[in-house]
Design an enzyme around this catalytic site. Sequence first.
Site, PDB file in Angstrom:
ATOM      1  N   PHE A  64       0.816  -1.223   0.000  1.00 21.41           N
ATOM      2  CA  PHE A  64       0.000   0.000   0.000  1.00 21.41           C
ATOM      3  C   PHE A  64       0.844   1.265   0.000  1.00 21.41           C
ATOM      4  O   PHE A  64       0.362   2.325  -0.391  1.00 21.41           O
ATOM      5  CB  PHE A  64      -1.003   0.010   1.164  1.00 21.41           C
ATOM      6  CG  PHE A  64      -0.436  -0.350   2.509  1.00 21.41           C
ATOM      7  CD1 PHE A  64       0.270   0.567   3.259  1.00 21.41           C
ATOM      8  CD2 PHE A  64      -0.633  -1.627   3.019  1.00 21.41           C
ATOM      9  CE1 PHE A  64       0.781   0.234   4.500  1.00 21.41           C
ATOM     10  CE2 PHE A  64      -0.125  -1.974   4.269  1.00 21.41           C
ATOM     11  CZ  PHE A  64       0.589  -1.036   5.010  1.00 21.41           C
ATOM     12  N   GLY A  76       1.346   3.618  -3.273  1.00 24.77           N
ATOM     13  CA  GLY A  76       0.431   4.686  -3.666  1.00 24.77           C
ATOM     14  C   GLY A  76      -0.057   5.557  -2.524  1.00 24.77           C
ATOM     15  O   GLY A  76      -0.785   6.513  -2.749  1.00 24.77           O
ATOM     16  N   HIS A  77       0.331   5.239  -1.293  1.00 24.10           N
ATOM     17  CA  HIS A  77      -0.204   5.962  -0.120  1.00 24.10           C
ATOM     18  C   HIS A  77       0.920   6.352   0.820  1.00 24.10           C
ATOM     19  O   HIS A  77       1.062   5.744   1.878  1.00 24.10           O
ATOM     20  CB  HIS A  77      -1.212   5.072   0.610  1.00 24.10           C
ATOM     21  CG  HIS A  77      -2.151   5.808   1.519  1.00 24.10           C
ATOM     22  ND1 HIS A  77      -1.864   6.080   2.834  1.00 24.10           N
ATOM     23  CD2 HIS A  77      -3.372   6.329   1.297  1.00 24.10           C
ATOM     24  CE1 HIS A  77      -2.882   6.717   3.388  1.00 24.10           C
ATOM     25  NE2 HIS A  77      -3.809   6.876   2.475  1.00 24.10           N
ATOM     26  N   PHE A  78       1.669   7.223   0.663  1.00 24.38           N
ATOM     27  CA  PHE A  78       1.899   8.086  -0.492  1.00 24.38           C
ATOM     28  C   PHE A  78       3.361   7.900  -0.873  1.00 24.38           C
ATOM     29  O   PHE A  78       4.190   7.798   0.030  1.00 24.38           O
ATOM     30  CB  PHE A  78       1.602   9.538  -0.128  1.00 24.38           C
ATOM     31  CG  PHE A  78       0.174   9.732   0.341  1.00 24.38           C
ATOM     32  CD1 PHE A  78      -0.854   9.883  -0.586  1.00 24.38           C
ATOM     33  CD2 PHE A  78      -0.150   9.726   1.685  1.00 24.38           C
ATOM     34  CE1 PHE A  78      -2.169  10.069  -0.163  1.00 24.38           C
ATOM     35  CE2 PHE A  78      -1.471   9.902   2.110  1.00 24.38           C
ATOM     36  CZ  PHE A  78      -2.480  10.071   1.188  1.00 24.38           C
ATOM     37  N   ILE A  88       2.367   6.594   4.506  1.00 20.87           N
ATOM     38  CA  ILE A  88       1.490   6.559   5.678  1.00 20.87           C
ATOM     39  C   ILE A  88       0.592   5.332   5.547  1.00 20.87           C
ATOM     40  O   ILE A  88      -0.026   5.125   4.497  1.00 20.87           O
ATOM     41  CB  ILE A  88       0.622   7.834   5.763  1.00 20.87           C
ATOM     42  CG1 ILE A  88       1.515   9.071   5.959  1.00 20.87           C
ATOM     43  CG2 ILE A  88      -0.408   7.719   6.884  1.00 20.87           C
ATOM     44  CD1 ILE A  88       0.766  10.388   5.847  1.00 20.87           C
TER      45      ILE A  88
END
Length: 142
Positions: free
Chosen positions: A43, A46-48, A53
């Site tokens: 994750f 893309g986050h971020f 986070i």
Amino acid sequence: MENKDIRKILPHRYPFLLVDRIIEIEEGKKAVGIKNVTANEPFFQGHFPDNPIMPGVLIVEALAQVAGIAVMNIEEFKGKLGLFTGIDKCRFKKVVRPGDQLVLEVLIDSIKMGLVKAKGVAKVGDEVAATAELMFIMTEEG
């Protein structure tokens, strides 16, 4: 309880198994789990990308998985599937980043006719990262 034992209880698998080990368990009452958050978590792509986070919803999912372990150890619920029916009073209080160790503590409030109500607290060190009241139903299938 190590990861291999968790996989015998929960149907989740990588990349959605969010509990590395269980350090305390009282069948049907309480469980405490650990999630070591690494920079390799999918994750974080893309986050971020420049400010990784852990998504809050995944912290709540990790709490739910710990709750599932506490309940699915009860003979009546072994082999069943826990499905979310509600999340109440959810609050995010601290950003969780790569390198953090999440301590996931869940207290089971009640189990009635397969409906489970629980309270969860996720911490990094002494700081609360998230809290939530969880509800899920134990069922044969989705």
